[in-house]
Structures are given as structure tokens and as C-alpha cells.
Design a protein around this motif. Structure first.
Motif, mmCIF file in Angstrom:
data_model
loop_
_atom_site.group_PDB
_atom_site.id
_atom_site.type_symbol
_atom_site.label_atom_id
_atom_site.label_comp_id
_atom_site.label_asym_id
_atom_site.label_seq_id
_atom_site.Cartn_x
_atom_site.Cartn_y
_atom_site.Cartn_z
ATOM 1 N N GLN A 1 21.306 6.433 -20.014
ATOM 2 C CA GLN A 1 20.299 5.518 -20.531
ATOM 3 C C GLN A 1 19.637 4.757 -19.387
ATOM 4 N N ARG A 2 18.405 4.356 -19.629
ATOM 5 C CA ARG A 2 17.708 3.536 -18.646
ATOM 6 C C ARG A 2 18.427 2.192 -18.545
ATOM 7 N N GLU A 3 18.632 1.720 -17.325
ATOM 8 C CA GLU A 3 19.354 0.467 -17.123
ATOM 9 C C GLU A 3 18.569 -0.459 -16.202
ATOM 10 N N ARG A 4 18.675 -1.748 -16.486
ATOM 11 C CA ARG A 4 17.992 -2.724 -15.653
ATOM 12 C C ARG A 4 18.784 -2.923 -14.362
ATOM 13 N N VAL A 5 18.057 -2.901 -13.254
ATOM 14 C CA VAL A 5 18.673 -3.036 -11.948
ATOM 15 C C VAL A 5 18.511 -4.455 -11.406
ATOM 16 N N LEU B 1 5.116 -6.058 -6.764
ATOM 17 C CA LEU B 1 6.552 -6.295 -6.906
ATOM 18 C C LEU B 1 7.287 -5.318 -6.009
ATOM 19 N N TYR B 2 8.382 -5.765 -5.405
ATOM 20 C CA TYR B 2 9.140 -4.915 -4.493
ATOM 21 C C TYR B 2 10.605 -4.841 -4.917
ATOM 22 N N LEU B 3 11.248 -3.767 -4.488
ATOM 23 C CA LEU B 3 12.694 -3.668 -4.598
ATOM 24 C C LEU B 3 13.207 -3.101 -3.275
ATOM 25 N N GLN B 4 13.811 -3.967 -2.483
ATOM 26 C CA GLN B 4 14.409 -3.537 -1.233
ATOM 27 C C GLN B 4 15.835 -3.086 -1.511
ATOM 28 N N MET B 5 16.143 -1.874 -1.122
ATOM 29 C CA MET B 5 17.457 -1.292 -1.406
ATOM 30 C C MET B 5 18.130 -0.925 -0.095
ATOM 31 N N MET B 6 19.285 -1.495 0.135
ATOM 32 C CA MET B 6 20.036 -1.230 1.358
ATOM 33 C C MET B 6 21.371 -0.577 1.018
ATOM 34 N N TYR C 1 11.824 2.554 -12.267
ATOM 35 C CA TYR C 1 10.638 2.139 -13.000
ATOM 36 C C TYR C 1 10.410 0.643 -12.851
ATOM 37 N N CYS C 2 9.151 0.296 -12.751
ATOM 38 C CA CYS C 2 8.710 -1.087 -12.777
ATOM 39 C C CYS C 2 8.392 -1.450 -14.228
ATOM 40 N N TYR C 3 8.742 -2.665 -14.629
ATOM 41 C CA TYR C 3 8.597 -3.070 -16.031
ATOM 42 C C TYR C 3 8.023 -4.469 -16.126
ATOM 43 N N ALA C 4 7.123 -4.661 -17.095
ATOM 44 C CA ALA C 4 6.559 -5.988 -17.332
ATOM 45 C C ALA C 4 6.232 -6.158 -18.798
ATOM 46 N N PRO C 5 6.789 -7.169 -19.423
ATOM 47 C CA PRO C 5 6.383 -7.522 -20.788
ATOM 48 C C PRO C 5 5.230 -8.525 -20.719
ATOM 49 N N LEU C 6 4.240 -8.360 -21.605
ATOM 50 C CA LEU C 6 3.116 -9.290 -21.585
ATOM 51 C C LEU C 6 2.441 -9.292 -22.945
ATOM 52 N N ASP C 7 2.247 -10.489 -23.479
ATOM 53 C CA ASP C 7 1.505 -10.658 -24.731
ATOM 54 C C ASP C 7 2.034 -9.761 -25.844
ATOM 55 N N SER D 1 2.947 -12.924 -9.496
ATOM 56 C CA SER D 1 3.600 -14.131 -9.004
ATOM 57 C C SER D 1 3.966 -15.109 -10.117
ATOM 58 N N MET D 2 3.424 -14.902 -11.304
ATOM 59 C CA MET D 2 3.677 -15.823 -12.407
ATOM 60 C C MET D 2 4.412 -15.166 -13.566
ATOM 61 N N ALA D 3 4.740 -13.896 -13.429
ATOM 62 C CA ALA D 3 5.275 -13.139 -14.557
ATOM 63 C C ALA D 3 6.765 -12.842 -14.410
ATOM 64 N N TYR D 4 7.387 -12.621 -15.544
ATOM 65 C CA TYR D 4 8.706 -12.003 -15.533
ATOM 66 C C TYR D 4 8.495 -10.506 -15.347
ATOM 67 N N MET D 5 9.209 -9.905 -14.384
ATOM 68 C CA MET D 5 9.142 -8.468 -14.178
ATOM 69 C C MET D 5 10.525 -7.946 -13.797
ATOM 70 N N ALA D 6 10.680 -6.652 -13.887
ATOM 71 C CA ALA D 6 11.995 -6.086 -13.601
ATOM 72 C C ALA D 6 11.875 -4.668 -13.070
ATOM 73 N N TRP D 7 12.940 -4.221 -12.443
ATOM 74 C CA TRP D 7 13.106 -2.826 -12.044
ATOM 75 C C TRP D 7 14.223 -2.219 -12.894
ATOM 76 N N TYR D 8 13.957 -1.029 -13.416
ATOM 77 C CA TYR D 8 14.941 -0.256 -14.157
ATOM 78 C C TYR D 8 15.131 1.072 -13.443
ATOM 79 N N ARG D 9 16.187 1.763 -13.804
ATOM 80 C CA ARG D 9 16.393 3.114 -13.308
ATOM 81 C C ARG D 9 17.034 3.965 -14.390
ATOM 82 N N GLN D 10 16.809 5.260 -14.247
ATOM 83 C CA GLN D 10 17.389 6.204 -15.200
ATOM 84 C C GLN D 10 17.816 7.460 -14.474
#
Length: 115
Positions: free
Chosen positions: A44-48, A78-83, A94-100, A30-39
Motif C-alpha cells: 500500500q502507498r505509505e506516507r513518508v 517541495l523537497y525530500l532529501q534522502m540520505m 509521490y508528492c501530495y497536497a490536499p486543497l479545497d 510555503s503556506m500549505a500542508y504537503m507530504a511525500w508518499y511512496r509505494q
């Protein structure tokens, strides 16, 4: 140590929906930057989609209006709802999180869209 575990992938027909989950530990979703990618194979892997610390989100043009990224503080997930899924959405997600200073990835979950 951050651990990210995706689930929810599968095989669907065009126009159908799926919701991916990313259960996290070692990071406060709830406090972090996070992302979903796909390949996709051969690409190449791309951010979705990405969600920022304050909760605002951004999407790749090709999924704008069809995908929604969200998070659940209680479940630390973290969720990704896809319609309205399309064949071109077929990929490992893929789920992604940068930290420290480090970067953490889940193991990926396969999404296949075909008639």
C-alpha cells in the motif's frame, strides 16, 4: 488546478543519497500542508514525510533521521532529501497536497536502491 511534478529519482547504491523535488502550481507550497508518499510493488502507498502550514514536519519511523522534508517559497517547490538510502526505500515516490476539499498527486518518481 493544482499540478505537482516530481523529479530527482534514480538508481543508487545503499548508503547513498538523493533529493526529490516537487514543483507545484496552483498551490502556495510555503503556506500549505504537503507530504511525500511512496509505494512499493505489492504494498500500500505509505506516507513518508509531511510538512505542516507552520513548517514543522513529521516522518515515518523508518526514515526518521535519514529523510528531510523542506520547501522553497521562491521556487514554490517541495523537497525530500534522502540520505543513507536502504534497499527497503525502493519505491515510487509521490508528492501530495490536499486543497479545497480535493486531493492532488504528482505522477511519481522511481527510487531504486540496490548494491
Amino acid at each position: 488546478q493544482v499540478q505537482l511534478v516530481e523529479s530527482g529519482g534514480g538508481s543508487v547504491q545503499p548508503g547513498e543519497s538523493l533529493t526529490l523535488s516537487c514543483a507545484a502550481s496552483g498551490i502556495t507550497v510555503s503556506m500549505a500542508y504537503m507530504a511525500w508518499y511512496r509505494q512499493s510493488p505489492g504494498k500500500q502507498r505509505e506516507r513518508v514525510a509531511e510538512i505542516f502550514h507552520r513548517g514543522n514536519a513529521a516522518y515515518r519511523n523508518s526514515v526518521e533521521g535519514r529523510f528531510t522534508i523542506s520547501r522553497d517559497a521562491k521556487k514554490n517547490t517541495l523537497y525530500l532529501q534522502m540520505m543513507n538510502l536502504m534497499p527497503e526505500d525502493t519505491a515510487v515516490y509521490y508528492c501530495y497536497a490536499p486543497l479545497d476539499g480535493g486531493e492532488f498527486w504528482g505522477q511519481g518518481t522511481q527510487v531504486t536502491v540496490s548494491a
